[in-house]
Scaffold this active site. Structure first.
Site, PDB file in Angstrom:
ATOM      1  N   ILE A  82       0.856  -1.222   0.062  1.00 51.83           N
ATOM      2  CA  ILE A  82      -0.044   0.200   0.125  1.00 51.83           C
ATOM      3  C   ILE A  82       0.641   1.290   0.024  1.00 51.83           C
ATOM      4  O   ILE A  82       1.158   2.015   1.076  1.00 51.83           O
ATOM      5  CB  ILE A  82      -0.968   0.221   1.069  1.00 51.83           C
ATOM      6  CG1 ILE A  82      -0.305  -0.107   2.518  1.00 51.83           C
ATOM      7  CG2 ILE A  82      -2.185  -1.030   1.083  1.00 51.83           C
ATOM      8  CD1 ILE A  82      -1.055   0.443   3.700  1.00 51.83           C
ATOM      9  N   PRO A  83       1.305   1.561  -1.332  1.00 49.18           N
ATOM     10  CA  PRO A  83       2.179   2.884  -1.257  1.00 49.18           C
ATOM     11  C   PRO A  83       1.429   4.094  -0.536  1.00 49.18           C
ATOM     12  O   PRO A  83       0.342   4.227  -0.969  1.00 49.18           O
ATOM     13  CB  PRO A  83       2.327   3.063  -2.890  1.00 49.18           C
ATOM     14  CG  PRO A  83       1.931   1.680  -3.409  1.00 49.18           C
ATOM     15  CD  PRO A  83       1.034   1.150  -2.610  1.00 49.18           C
ATOM     16  N   HIS A  84       2.123   4.945   0.056  1.00 47.85           N
ATOM     17  CA  HIS A  84       1.655   5.929   0.792  1.00 47.85           C
ATOM     18  C   HIS A  84       2.833   7.036   0.993  1.00 47.85           C
ATOM     19  O   HIS A  84       3.868   6.227   1.586  1.00 47.85           O
ATOM     20  CB  HIS A  84       0.630   5.630   1.825  1.00 47.85           C
ATOM     21  CG  HIS A  84       1.010   5.077   2.982  1.00 47.85           C
ATOM     22  ND1 HIS A  84       1.475   3.759   2.871  1.00 47.85           N
ATOM     23  CD2 HIS A  84       1.624   5.351   4.071  1.00 47.85           C
ATOM     24  CE1 HIS A  84       2.093   3.004   3.985  1.00 47.85           C
ATOM     25  NE2 HIS A  84       1.788   4.135   4.705  1.00 47.85           N
ATOM     26  N   ALA A  85       2.739   8.128   1.523  1.00 49.35           N
ATOM     27  CA  ALA A  85       3.744   8.883   1.769  1.00 49.35           C
ATOM     28  C   ALA A  85       3.244  10.102   2.757  1.00 49.35           C
ATOM     29  O   ALA A  85       2.211   9.919   3.275  1.00 49.35           O
ATOM     30  CB  ALA A  85       4.285   9.873   0.561  1.00 49.35           C
TER      31      ALA A  85
ATOM     32  N   SER B  17      -0.309   2.365   6.573  1.00 49.96           N
ATOM     33  CA  SER B  17      -0.123   1.160   7.242  1.00 49.96           C
ATOM     34  C   SER B  17      -0.115   1.228   8.502  1.00 49.96           C
ATOM     35  O   SER B  17      -0.791   0.204   9.213  1.00 49.96           O
ATOM     36  CB  SER B  17       1.466   0.514   6.897  1.00 49.96           C
ATOM     37  OG  SER B  17       2.312   1.527   6.662  1.00 49.96           O
TER      38      SER B  17
END
Lengths: 170, 97
Positions: A82-85, B17
């Protein structure tokens, strides 16, 4: 006008504008995506969301930087990332996409490689997006759902799976 | 009243996450009546954190355990595996007694 504001507020209270099925647009779903590296997989998975003004290119760069600095912590269960920044790098609007790779790629995750499914996120505030994240966790935890996801051939089918899952949770 | 522990669930951004990890951890804690209360944050939340435990993704565990502000970090490999979470959390609780 006032009526519209009221309706919007009502939607906000119900939280339905932050539901997975509302945030996921068919054009954010990429099937049989070809990628030769994890960096490319992340970039391509975000392409439609960059085009649509959901995230900036700087945001996508920070996703990649994050993995380079801290390791593949975005790979959260077998075959799923789950790519996130950090939101200040350019999460303009809330959003989520789905990318299913034609050939899985390695992210360097000891336990969960190779990655086949990417759910690129744009999240400014995790509390507001609690419902979306909750639905995503449930979707990933459900073996049958993941099995149906492995067989999809159209964007519409992905939308249907998400919608059904949302109804089950409601 | 048995002691309850305070855990910070965090990842780098505190957006994706870690929130999903907290959702799943809270389910496991509730279902098994573990004496842990969770709060949620990002790496910056470690500043001034005075709880007992940090729960994070396994790829961040070494980095966090090396951080002097972290009392103890437990890393989760598979976010959808309740078994893994239960094993690691109950083992940690046992180690406190």
């Amino acid at each position: 006008m006032e009526y519209l504001i009221f309706i919007n507020r009502l939607r906000f209270v119900k939280g339905c504008n932050y539901m997975l099925e509302t945030l996921l647009k068919p054009e954010f779903i990429l099937l049989d995506l070809e990628a030769s590296s994890w960096e490319q997989a992340i970039c391509k998975s975000y392409e439609p969301m960059v085009m649509d003004g959901i995230v900036t290119e700087e945001y996508v760069a920070d996703v990649i930087q994050g993995v380079k600095t801290h390791g593949p912590y975005i790979v959260i269960c077998p075959h799923v990332a789950i790519p996130h920044a950090r939101p200040e790098f350019g999460a303009l609007k809330p959003g989520i996409g789905v990318a299913i790779l034609k050939e899985p790629v390695k992210f360097g995750s000891q336990d969960n490689d190779p990655v086949k499914y990417l759910f690129p996120l744009s999240s400014r505030d995790s509390t507001n997006h609690l419902q979306m994240l909750q639905e995503l966790v449930e979707l990933l935890s459900n073996k049958e759902t993941m099995q149906s996801l492995s067989k999809v051939v159209s964007q519409q089918q992905v939308m249907e799976i998400v919608r059904e899952k949302g109804e089950l949770n409601a | 009243m048995p002691k309850r522990y305070r855990a910070l669930v965090c990842c780098r951004a505190g957006m994706g996450s870690s929130m999903m990890l907290k959702i799943k951890c809270d389910q496991v804690i509730k279902e098994n009546d573990l004496p842990i209360d969770t709060e949620h944050g990002n790496l910056d939340s470690l500043i001034g954190f005075d709880g007992d435990l940090v729960i994070t993704m396994s790829d961040l565990t070494d980095e966090l355990n090396a951080d002097p502000r972290v009392p103890c970090a437990v890393g989760i490999t598979n976010i959808v595996s309740k078994d893994e979470m239960l094993n690691k959390l109950s083992e940690w609780v046992k180690s406190q007694n």
